[in-house]
Design a protein around this motif. Structure first.
Motif: not given
Length: 84
Positions: A38-62
């Motif tokens: 019951l999980s999702i693995l997310v990969t990022v094509q450009k490493g410099w976007d990793s933090r933005a993706v992490f923060e986006y997912l962290a805001r999905r507390g719902d």
């Protein structure tokens, strides 16, 4: 939807939603639903976007209980958890 009701299709739908929302922000991700965990693995094509993706997912507390990235863990409603 309750966690017990999630299946591969619902995880795949969520992956598609995240991909579309981040694509709008010019961030390219690939999601892999993992029904057995019951999980999702997310990969990022450009490493410099990793933090933005992490923060986006962290805001999905719902719908997320934990986000892990580079040995950092975040519980969306509690903030970062320090690893020992």
């Amino acid at each position: 939807k309750k966690v017990s009701d999630w299946d591969w299709d619902s995880l795949a739908h969520l992956c598609e939603e995240w991909r579309n929302q981040l694509e709008f922000k010019m961030i390219d991700i690939t999601c892999y639903p993992m029904e057995s965990e019951l999980s999702i693995l997310v990969t990022v094509q450009k490493g410099w976007d990793s933090r933005a993706v992490f923060e986006y997912l962290a805001r999905r507390g719902d719908i997320l209980s934990e986000v892990s990235w580079n040995n950092d863990k975040m519980h969306p409603k509690q903030g970062f958890v320090e690893d020992d």
